[in-house]
Design a protein around this motif. Structure first.
Motif, PDB file in Angstrom:
ATOM      1  N   ARG A  62      17.016  45.313  15.112  1.00 12.29           N
ATOM      2  CA  ARG A  62      17.548  46.275  14.141  1.00 12.29           C
ATOM      3  C   ARG A  62      17.768  45.554  12.824  1.00 12.29           C
ATOM      4  NH1 ARG A  62      23.301  45.346  14.020  1.00 12.29           N
ATOM      5  NH2 ARG A  62      23.784  43.883  15.659  1.00 12.29           N
ATOM      6  N   VAL A  63      17.910  46.362  11.754  1.00 14.18           N
ATOM      7  CA  VAL A  63      18.197  45.786  10.446  1.00 14.18           C
ATOM      8  C   VAL A  63      19.706  45.630  10.330  1.00 14.18           C
ATOM      9  CG1 VAL A  63      18.089  46.187   7.958  1.00 14.18           C
ATOM     10  CG2 VAL A  63      16.166  46.820   9.408  1.00 14.18           C
ATOM     11  N   ILE A  64      20.174  44.421   9.987  1.00 18.24           N
ATOM     12  CA  ILE A  64      21.612  44.245   9.749  1.00 18.24           C
ATOM     13  C   ILE A  64      21.914  44.734   8.337  1.00 18.24           C
ATOM     14  CG2 ILE A  64      23.515  42.611   9.611  1.00 18.24           C
ATOM     15  CD1 ILE A  64      21.950  40.772  11.518  1.00 18.24           C
ATOM     16  N   LYS A 107      15.213  52.678  11.725  1.00 16.64           N
ATOM     17  CA  LYS A 107      16.104  53.652  11.087  1.00 16.64           C
ATOM     18  C   LYS A 107      17.337  52.976  10.475  1.00 16.64           C
ATOM     19  CE  LYS A 107      17.987  57.842  10.551  1.00 16.64           C
ATOM     20  NZ  LYS A 107      17.850  58.379   9.206  1.00 16.64           N
ATOM     21  N   SER A 108      17.717  51.822  11.033  1.00 10.60           N
ATOM     22  CA  SER A 108      18.913  51.137  10.538  1.00 10.60           C
ATOM     23  C   SER A 108      18.760  50.628   9.101  1.00 10.60           C
ATOM     24  CB  SER A 108      19.281  49.988  11.479  1.00 10.60           C
ATOM     25  OG  SER A 108      18.127  49.320  11.939  1.00 10.60           O
ATOM     26  N   ASP A 110      17.879  52.611   6.642  1.00  6.50           N
ATOM     27  CA  ASP A 110      17.971  53.807   5.800  1.00  6.50           C
ATOM     28  C   ASP A 110      18.920  53.645   4.613  1.00  6.50           C
ATOM     29  OD1 ASP A 110      18.368  56.351   4.751  1.00  6.50           O
ATOM     30  OD2 ASP A 110      18.216  57.364   6.666  1.00  6.50           O
TER      31      ASP A 110
ATOM     32  N   ARG B 210      18.726  53.513  18.514  1.00  4.33           N
ATOM     33  CA  ARG B 210      17.800  53.820  17.407  1.00  4.33           C
ATOM     34  C   ARG B 210      18.476  53.633  16.054  1.00  4.33           C
ATOM     35  NH1 ARG B 210      17.077  58.558  14.569  1.00  4.33           N
ATOM     36  NH2 ARG B 210      18.537  59.641  15.927  1.00  4.33           N
ATOM     37  N   LEU B 211      19.734  54.093  15.947  1.00  4.14           N
ATOM     38  CA  LEU B 211      20.434  54.019  14.663  1.00  4.14           C
ATOM     39  C   LEU B 211      21.040  52.641  14.407  1.00  4.14           C
ATOM     40  CD1 LEU B 211      22.244  57.462  14.929  1.00  4.14           C
ATOM     41  CD2 LEU B 211      20.399  56.908  13.369  1.00  4.14           C
ATOM     42  N   GLU B 304      30.265  45.024  14.051  1.00  4.41           N
ATOM     43  CA  GLU B 304      29.706  43.821  13.422  1.00  4.41           C
ATOM     44  C   GLU B 304      29.933  43.802  11.905  1.00  4.41           C
ATOM     45  OE1 GLU B 304      25.185  42.193  13.472  1.00  4.41           O
ATOM     46  OE2 GLU B 304      25.559  44.053  12.435  1.00  4.41           O
ATOM     47  N   ARG B 323      27.779  43.455   4.802  1.00  4.14           N
ATOM     48  CA  ARG B 323      27.528  44.759   5.420  1.00  4.14           C
ATOM     49  C   ARG B 323      28.612  45.009   6.460  1.00  4.14           C
ATOM     50  NH1 ARG B 323      24.938  45.632   9.685  1.00  4.14           N
ATOM     51  NH2 ARG B 323      27.049  45.619  10.435  1.00  4.14           N
ATOM     52  N   LEU B 328      26.727  51.273   9.077  1.00  4.18           N
ATOM     53  CA  LEU B 328      25.666  51.668  10.009  1.00  4.18           C
ATOM     54  C   LEU B 328      26.072  52.872  10.852  1.00  4.18           C
ATOM     55  CD1 LEU B 328      24.151  48.354  11.380  1.00  4.18           C
ATOM     56  CD2 LEU B 328      23.031  50.084  10.005  1.00  4.18           C
TER      57      LEU B 328
END
Lengths: 175, 361
Positions: A62-64, A107-108, A110, B210-211, B304, B323, B328
């Motif tokens: 996933r994208v952090i 999707k992460s 976005d 997914r998210l 996180e 972040r 998220l």
């Protein structure tokens, strides 16, 4: 745990070698005493970022987040991915200020891609929902490229909204 | 009855503690879709930190938000320490965990008390807040502040625990164990709470993956994203704990994860107090931060928290990005909300434990 992570790093780097057509440079890895490895990679061609995202997506990554910053020749963009507990930072250079969206793959990405568009005026090509995220429509895109003092911001110099309202209250006459 | 309306919730709204704007599409009483607009408390902190030196940024990052304030400097400092190649003394590693877990327990109790408030069970809310007040007293007594602890510094921690403080901490933690057990029983079994939380705001496991959602929002859907386990830092590898997962995927599951994590946080503090080694709490002097880049992440109460720091060898960072967990988790609301009643919007919203000040920096 540590061995599994090491193996995963090797697998990921080997697969990137196959799929990233223009190649990449594995700049360095940071190891700590707890068995974590942070991997830092640079892409030779910004067009390969989608392939990188696909490889990581295949392994449940996933994208952090994504960190853009201004350099003399354009923008450097550092993508931070998590793949099974490993942090991979993939950096690319865009001279024309545009880059392909990886949101359709992961999707992460976005919100962070939309934020990058708002604050740095970087064009994200192929984003499924490219609307403003942080900034109001009345403000210019790419506000992070400018230096604005707090006093300017507080007198309303960042937007036209304040003066439009004053003029409206005066009956629409500019003075 | 069959008409579709758009209901604006926010940017300033009685059900919201911070400003955010939801455009909710409703069909009759049911939510069909939701669009989220943010940016109302964007303070340009990422630009601000580039004009301050590495030490000043410890102070700024702690002020990103209040409930998870400790995690911001904690994570930022770990990224800087990676660049500088600093290994902090063992005692400081344990003390960092103690400060963080006390903050986690207090933060989780705040969130579940808000849940009680939103379902109209006000006596449960006050009971939860009263219990949390013991932890607020602990923070004020040990760190001198109820929210911003100022516990961390580059190279270690800014506080130490003497025998009397350790005795006090153990006594206060023992004091809240029974009330938290009772509260957990009410949150789990009370008819009113169950009616308002069970099957509400569903986030199926595949959507959570997914998210890329994090924290109790992910763990309530059975996804293990607990950074303490998958990317251990300080002494979490030496502590005995299991990642708490629930598979209900609803508001109730997320609340139960938080309540169980309060017990876990107390247990982790006790383990640290038992294993606390002697020695200094900081490295001597302050390190020079060389050119380089570093990433660090911790498990904040909401999930996180990630920091990226790039240094060019001067006393100020060249670039800093962080972040936060809520960032998220927002998109998950678009999965959780449709099909639920208008009255459930605020309950679902609260279930991701949103922090808007954090999100926008």
């Amino acid at each position: 745990m540590t061995i599994a992570k090491k193996e995963m790093v090797s697998v990921l780097l080997a697969q990137l070698k196959i799929y990233v057509t223009s190649g990449y440079e594995h700049r360095f890895s940071h190891f700590d005493h707890l068995g974590n490895e942070d991997v830092y990679i640079s892409l030779h061609d910004k067009g390969d970022i989608g392939k990188v995202a696909s490889v990581f997506q295949h392994h449940g990554g996933r994208v952090i987040t994504i960190t853009p910053y201004v350099v003399d020749s354009g923008y450097q963009i550092a993508y931070h991915f998590d793949v099974t507990g490993i942090v991979l930072t993939v950096t690319l250079l865009t001279e024309d200020g545009s880059v392909d969206s990886i949101t359709p793959i992961l999707k992460s990405a976005d919100w962070t891609e939309r934020e990058m568009q708002d604050l740095f005026d970087i064009k994200i090509i192929g984003h499924p929902n490219p609307d403003r995220l942080i900034l109001d429509e009345s403000m210019a895109q790419g506000i992070f490229k400018e230096y604005m003092t707090l006093s300017d911001a507080m007198t309303g110099a960042a937007t036209n909204t304040l003066w439009e309202r004053i003029n409206e209250a005066k009956g629409g006459h500019d003075e | 009855m069959s008409e579709t309306y758009r209901v604006p919730v926010g940017p300033i709204h009685i059900a919201l503690e911070e400003p955010v704007y939801f455009k909710v599409k409703v069909h009759g009483e049911s939510v069909e879709d939701v669009d989220i607009l943010s940016g109302f408390v964007h303070r340009g902190m990422e630009a601000l930190v580039l004009r301050r030196n590495f030490l000043q940024n410890m102070i700024i990052t702690e002020r990103t938000c209040s409930l998870c304030s400790n995690n911001h400097p904690f994570t930022y400092i770990m990224a800087v320490e990676k660049i500088a190649g600093v290994r902090i003394p063992p005692r400081a590693e344990y003390l960092r965990v103690i400060a963080d877990e006390v903050k986690r327990a207090a933060s989780h109790l705040f969130n579940v008390s808000m849940l009680a408030h939103l379902v109209g069970f006000h006596s449960l809310m006050t009971q939860t807040m009263e219990t949390r007040e013991v932890l607020q007293d602990v923070k004020e007594s040990i760190w001198g502040n109820r929210m911003d602890l100022g516990a961390n510094t580059i190279g270690g921690v800014k506080y130490d625990l003497d025998k009397e403080q350790i005795r006090y901490l153990i006594k206060q933690l023992n004091l809240i164990k029974k009330p938290i057990r009772e509260l957990t029983n009410i949150y789990s079994n009370n008819r009113i709470v169950r009616a308002r939380t069970e099957g509400v705001g569903l986030l199926p496991k595949e959507d959570a993956v997914r998210l890329g959602v994090v924290g109790p929002t992910a763990r309530g859907s059975g996804v293990n994203n607990d950074i303490r386990a998958i990317y251990p830092y300080v002494v979490y590898d030496k502590l005995n704990f299991e990642v708490i997962l629930e598979d209900g995927c609803d508001v109730r599951a997320r609340a139960l994860v938080r309540l169980r994590e309060v017990f876990q946080a107390i247990d982790l503090v006790e383990q640290c107090l038992r294993g606390l080694p002697d020695g200094p709490v900081t490295t001597p002097g302050l390190p020079r931060i060389p050119e380089g880049e570093g990433v660090a992440r911790t498990e904040a109460p909401r999930g996180e928290l990630f920091f990226y720091v790039k240094s060019n060898g001067t006393d100020k960072p060249e670039r800093m990005k962080w972040r936060v967990p809520t960032y998220l988790n927002w998109e998950a609301l678009k999965v959780m909300m449709p099909g639920n009643k208008i009255a459930d919007i605020s309950v679902i919203f609260n279930s991701i434990d949103p922090c808007i000040s954090c999100t926008e920096r």
